[in-house]
Design an enzyme around this catalytic site. Sequence first.
Site, PDB file in Angstrom:
ATOM      1  N   GLY A 187       0.643  -1.111   0.022  1.00  0.00           N
ATOM      2  CA  GLY A 187       0.005  -0.037   0.061  1.00  0.00           C
ATOM      3  C   GLY A 187       0.880   1.265   0.118  1.00  0.00           C
ATOM      4  O   GLY A 187       1.874   1.326   0.617  1.00  0.00           O
ATOM      5  N   VAL A 196       2.974   2.880  -2.392  1.00  0.00           N
ATOM      6  CA  VAL A 196       4.078   2.787  -3.058  1.00  0.00           C
ATOM      7  C   VAL A 196       3.798   3.545  -4.340  1.00  0.00           C
ATOM      8  O   VAL A 196       4.728   3.967  -5.131  1.00  0.00           O
ATOM      9  CB  VAL A 196       4.565   1.323  -3.551  1.00  0.00           C
ATOM     10  N   GLY A 197       2.489   3.664  -4.751  1.00  0.00           N
ATOM     11  CA  GLY A 197       2.030   4.310  -6.072  1.00  0.00           C
ATOM     12  C   GLY A 197       1.399   3.569  -7.020  1.00  0.00           C
ATOM     13  O   GLY A 197       1.732   3.793  -8.321  1.00  0.00           O
ATOM     14  N   LYS A 198       0.928   2.333  -6.584  1.00  0.00           N
ATOM     15  CA  LYS A 198       0.457   1.344  -7.620  1.00  0.00           C
ATOM     16  C   LYS A 198      -0.580   2.197  -8.449  1.00  0.00           C
ATOM     17  O   LYS A 198      -0.767   2.182  -9.731  1.00  0.00           O
ATOM     18  CB  LYS A 198      -0.613   0.227  -6.841  1.00  0.00           C
ATOM     19  N   SER A 203      -1.050   5.284  -8.985  1.00  0.00           N
ATOM     20  CA  SER A 203      -0.525   6.337 -10.041  1.00  0.00           C
ATOM     21  C   SER A 203       0.354   5.816 -11.323  1.00  0.00           C
ATOM     22  O   SER A 203       0.075   5.884 -12.444  1.00  0.00           O
ATOM     23  CB  SER A 203       0.800   7.220  -9.434  1.00  0.00           C
ATOM     24  N   ASP A 221     -10.620  -1.312  -5.517  1.00  0.00           N
ATOM     25  CA  ASP A 221     -10.127  -0.842  -4.243  1.00  0.00           C
ATOM     26  C   ASP A 221     -11.366   0.119  -3.904  1.00  0.00           C
ATOM     27  O   ASP A 221     -11.794   1.084  -4.300  1.00  0.00           O
ATOM     28  CB  ASP A 221      -8.832   0.132  -4.367  1.00  0.00           C
ATOM     29  N   ASN A 277       9.571   2.752  -7.580  1.00  0.00           N
ATOM     30  CA  ASN A 277       9.109   4.169  -7.769  1.00  0.00           C
ATOM     31  C   ASN A 277       9.662   5.115  -6.650  1.00  0.00           C
ATOM     32  O   ASN A 277      10.116   4.571  -5.546  1.00  0.00           O
ATOM     33  CB  ASN A 277       7.446   4.107  -7.630  1.00  0.00           C
TER      34      ASN A 277
END
Length: 332
Positions: free
Chosen positions: A16, A18-20, A22, A44, A269
């Site tokens: 959660g 980390v920038g998935k 984006s 989600d 990222n």
Amino acid sequence: MVAGTQRKYYMLGGKGGVGKTSCAASLAVKFANNGHPTLVVSTDPAHSLSDSFAQDLTGGTLVPVEGPECPLFALEINPDKAREEFRSATQKSGGTGVKDFMEGMGLGMLVEQLGELKLGELLDTPPPGLDEAMAIAKVMQFLESQEYSMFTRIVFDTAPTGHTLRLLSLPDFLDASIGKILKLRQKITSATSAIKSIFRQEQTGQQDAADKLEQLRERMIKVRELFRDTDSTEFVIVTIPAVMAINESSRLRASLKKENVPVKRLVVNQILPPSATDCKFCAMKRKDQSRALDLIQNDPELSNLTLIQGPLVDVEIRGVPALKFLGDIIWK
Ligand SMILES: Nc1ncnc2c1ncn2[C@@H]1O[C@H](COP(=O)(O)OP(=O)(O)OP(=O)(O)O)[C@@H](O)[C@H]1O
């Protein structure tokens, strides 16, 4: 990633924050700007796609995203709602009349086993990941229709790691349990065929529930196959240059391997961009990040993946222009 017109699925997974989202949203924008009618999906409940695109994409149906050159649609599915919908449809099956009658005929034991197709039990204490599985099954339902055959790229902004993993091991369970329930139902149906006409109403209700179950089972099998199809599917792991995140990514890769889910790329990222004048804080952070990056090189699960480095940018990535900016850097 943009080459070819055959339909491809990309699933982004990782810890959660980390920038998935984006990365998923920027990949979707990239595809759409490169001529692919694209669908980006989130299961989600936090409506993260709406935040990322800065547009209201809620509602559980396909919503056009404004901005890209080719059609880009977003679909936010709330997993709790998907389960509720299924539950209310199957609850209508009732069936107590048949149950009473069969008990009177000495067939009570079978009815007990059947217990309204055991749906109540399945839905009241759902195994972990069922919600997400149902949400993905719902996506498959959308994709079955002719209307959506135009999409050549489908990007999933998946749920956090734990859920995703449970989801991946789920279809086998569902196939087994639903298959069993359906077989049992068949037994009951033949035993009760003589009394069908008396209880036509209940039979119809049960038939609807059984049809829904059968459909769900078929879609689950499709989801399972989709996750494992190397020609059409790729699971991209997203992480950050921090030891804990990288260790978790390594475990994720190992479990995906066990499930035969194809992984080729690892996005790291939020890497500090180069600078000639680091302050003390940035210098420390940079050292920390480079140690974490070394860890990837020596990790047996991660070292053979194509490494994609995404910089930490100094603006919030929100809206199509910002996503295009990030996507042009990450997805070359
Ligand atoms: N490369 C980057 N540079 C700067 N900020 C970033 C970068 N990538 C993501 N962010 C920011 O980090 C925050 C979390 O990103 P995002 O929502 O994409 O993460 P996520 O992994 O999907 O989170 P969750 O699992 O909680 O949904 C957001 O505010 C986003 O704008």
